[in-house]
Design an enzyme around this catalytic site. Sequence first.
Site, PDB file in Angstrom:
ATOM      1  N   TRP A  26     -48.414-104.861 -15.093  1.00 39.48           N
ATOM      2  CA  TRP A  26     -49.128-103.977 -15.527  1.00 39.48           C
ATOM      3  C   TRP A  26     -47.413-103.390 -15.851  1.00 39.48           C
ATOM      4  O   TRP A  26     -47.043-103.987 -15.625  1.00 39.48           O
ATOM      5  CB  TRP A  26     -48.384-102.603 -14.530  1.00 39.48           C
ATOM      6  CG  TRP A  26     -49.667-101.361 -14.285  1.00 39.48           C
ATOM      7  CD1 TRP A  26     -48.998-100.163 -14.098  1.00 39.48           C
ATOM      8  CD2 TRP A  26     -50.406-101.054 -13.993  1.00 39.48           C
ATOM      9  NE1 TRP A  26     -49.301 -99.248 -14.841  1.00 39.48           N
ATOM     10  CE2 TRP A  26     -51.277 -99.958 -14.411  1.00 39.48           C
ATOM     11  CE3 TRP A  26     -52.335-102.141 -13.789  1.00 39.48           C
ATOM     12  CZ2 TRP A  26     -52.372 -98.891 -14.650  1.00 39.48           C
ATOM     13  CZ3 TRP A  26     -53.098-101.068 -13.876  1.00 39.48           C
ATOM     14  CH2 TRP A  26     -53.586 -99.682 -13.858  1.00 39.48           C
ATOM     15  N   SER A  60     -47.385-104.214  -8.991  1.00 40.85           N
ATOM     16  CA  SER A  60     -46.486-103.956  -8.326  1.00 40.85           C
ATOM     17  C   SER A  60     -46.691-104.362  -6.705  1.00 40.85           C
ATOM     18  O   SER A  60     -45.740-104.385  -5.922  1.00 40.85           O
ATOM     19  CB  SER A  60     -45.511-102.443  -8.559  1.00 40.85           C
ATOM     20  OG  SER A  60     -44.126-102.902 -10.063  1.00 40.85           O
ATOM     21  N   GLU A  62     -48.496-105.427  -5.502  1.00 41.25           N
ATOM     22  CA  GLU A  62     -48.913-107.216  -4.900  1.00 41.25           C
ATOM     23  C   GLU A  62     -47.801-107.969  -4.699  1.00 41.25           C
ATOM     24  O   GLU A  62     -47.615-109.040  -4.201  1.00 41.25           O
ATOM     25  CB  GLU A  62     -50.130-107.318  -5.171  1.00 41.25           C
ATOM     26  CG  GLU A  62     -51.136-107.087  -5.327  1.00 41.25           C
ATOM     27  CD  GLU A  62     -51.583-105.300  -6.096  1.00 41.25           C
ATOM     28  OE1 GLU A  62     -52.262-104.382  -5.892  1.00 41.25           O
ATOM     29  OE2 GLU A  62     -50.955-105.282  -7.786  1.00 41.25           O
ATOM     30  N   VAL A 126     -42.917-103.028 -13.162  1.00 42.85           N
ATOM     31  CA  VAL A 126     -42.701-101.437 -13.623  1.00 42.85           C
ATOM     32  C   VAL A 126     -43.148-100.582 -13.205  1.00 42.85           C
ATOM     33  O   VAL A 126     -44.800-100.665 -13.343  1.00 42.85           O
ATOM     34  CB  VAL A 126     -42.563-102.001 -14.787  1.00 42.85           C
ATOM     35  CG1 VAL A 126     -42.189-100.508 -15.406  1.00 42.85           C
ATOM     36  CG2 VAL A 126     -41.958-102.960 -15.674  1.00 42.85           C
ATOM     37  N   ILE A 128     -43.557 -96.813 -13.255  1.00 40.19           N
ATOM     38  CA  ILE A 128     -43.721 -94.936 -14.149  1.00 40.19           C
ATOM     39  C   ILE A 128     -44.036 -94.194 -13.577  1.00 40.19           C
ATOM     40  O   ILE A 128     -45.405 -93.813 -13.663  1.00 40.19           O
ATOM     41  CB  ILE A 128     -43.530 -95.264 -15.620  1.00 40.19           C
ATOM     42  CG1 ILE A 128     -42.717 -96.491 -16.042  1.00 40.19           C
ATOM     43  CG2 ILE A 128     -42.970 -94.487 -17.072  1.00 40.19           C
ATOM     44  CD1 ILE A 128     -43.175 -96.943 -17.634  1.00 40.19           C
ATOM     45  N   HIS A 134     -48.719 -90.670  -6.531  1.00 41.01           N
ATOM     46  CA  HIS A 134     -48.118 -92.454  -6.553  1.00 41.01           C
ATOM     47  C   HIS A 134     -46.999 -93.093  -6.706  1.00 41.01           C
ATOM     48  O   HIS A 134     -46.824 -94.493  -6.197  1.00 41.01           O
ATOM     49  CB  HIS A 134     -49.719 -93.047  -7.643  1.00 41.01           C
ATOM     50  CG  HIS A 134     -49.572 -94.973  -7.669  1.00 41.01           C
ATOM     51  ND1 HIS A 134     -50.623 -95.055  -6.244  1.00 41.01           N
ATOM     52  CD2 HIS A 134     -49.581 -95.043  -8.182  1.00 41.01           C
ATOM     53  CE1 HIS A 134     -50.618 -96.514  -6.898  1.00 41.01           C
ATOM     54  NE2 HIS A 134     -50.417 -96.417  -8.185  1.00 41.01           N
ATOM     55  N   PHE A 159     -34.599-108.542  -6.411  1.00 36.01           N
ATOM     56  CA  PHE A 159     -35.016-106.689  -6.823  1.00 36.01           C
ATOM     57  C   PHE A 159     -35.545-106.058  -8.260  1.00 36.01           C
ATOM     58  O   PHE A 159     -34.260-106.070  -8.594  1.00 36.01           O
ATOM     59  CB  PHE A 159     -34.667-105.631  -6.035  1.00 36.01           C
ATOM     60  CG  PHE A 159     -35.770-104.003  -6.070  1.00 36.01           C
ATOM     61  CD1 PHE A 159     -36.508-104.031  -5.369  1.00 36.01           C
ATOM     62  CD2 PHE A 159     -35.175-103.584  -6.436  1.00 36.01           C
ATOM     63  CE1 PHE A 159     -37.581-102.799  -4.848  1.00 36.01           C
ATOM     64  CE2 PHE A 159     -35.767-101.931  -6.737  1.00 36.01           C
ATOM     65  CZ  PHE A 159     -36.933-102.585  -6.035  1.00 36.01           C
TER      66      PHE A 159
END
Length: 210
Positions: A26, A60, A62, A126, A128, A134, A159
């Site tokens: 993503w 992210s 997953e 990433v 945003i 969410h 991380f």
Amino acid sequence: MSSIKGPSSAQFDGSSLRIAIVHARWNKTVIESLVAGTINKLKACGVKDSNIIVQSVPGSFELPFACSKVIAGSRVQAATSSGDLLGLSFGGSSTSLPSNKEPSIPTSTLANLPNAPFDAVVAIGVLIKGSTMHFEYICDSVSHALMKIQIDTGVPVIFGVLTALTEDQALERAGLGRGAEKGHNHGEDWGLAAVEMGTQSKRWAEGKFL
């Protein structure tokens, strides 16, 4: 004025390390730059091409599941001669589904891997912020899950999840800023951190302290 952010410089030899990178797809443009920056620094620290393993997942959320499976799978590789990771062959181009129908991890890996557990994993994503909650839910759950994985497995998990409020913030942290100041690719920092933590973790496990 120069920034005070970032760790102090320290050089570690990564030539004996095996490092996994697990990245979300993503926000692809930013992800690709971050992954490239991570790989470049790993190589600069001496990590061999064949010891840099790249896996991808949709988003992210997953990442924790994938990191956990990748760590476990590398231990399976170390204990067997088949080189088979959770039913997926790293060495060839064909992919076979595991007989127990366990969800498989999409692969884009380098061939001819040594059979050794991973010394560190870099989780790259990433996030945003949008107009709903969410963003907050994913940031919180992924952060805590990745921390738990490294504590539970004893394998450092770096991380590498950007939690940006705007697209411009994400681009700048991947070295892709739209203005004259392109920013800094944080993937480079994550590559350095993986080598340092992989090296230190092995040393500490042997009871060696400087």
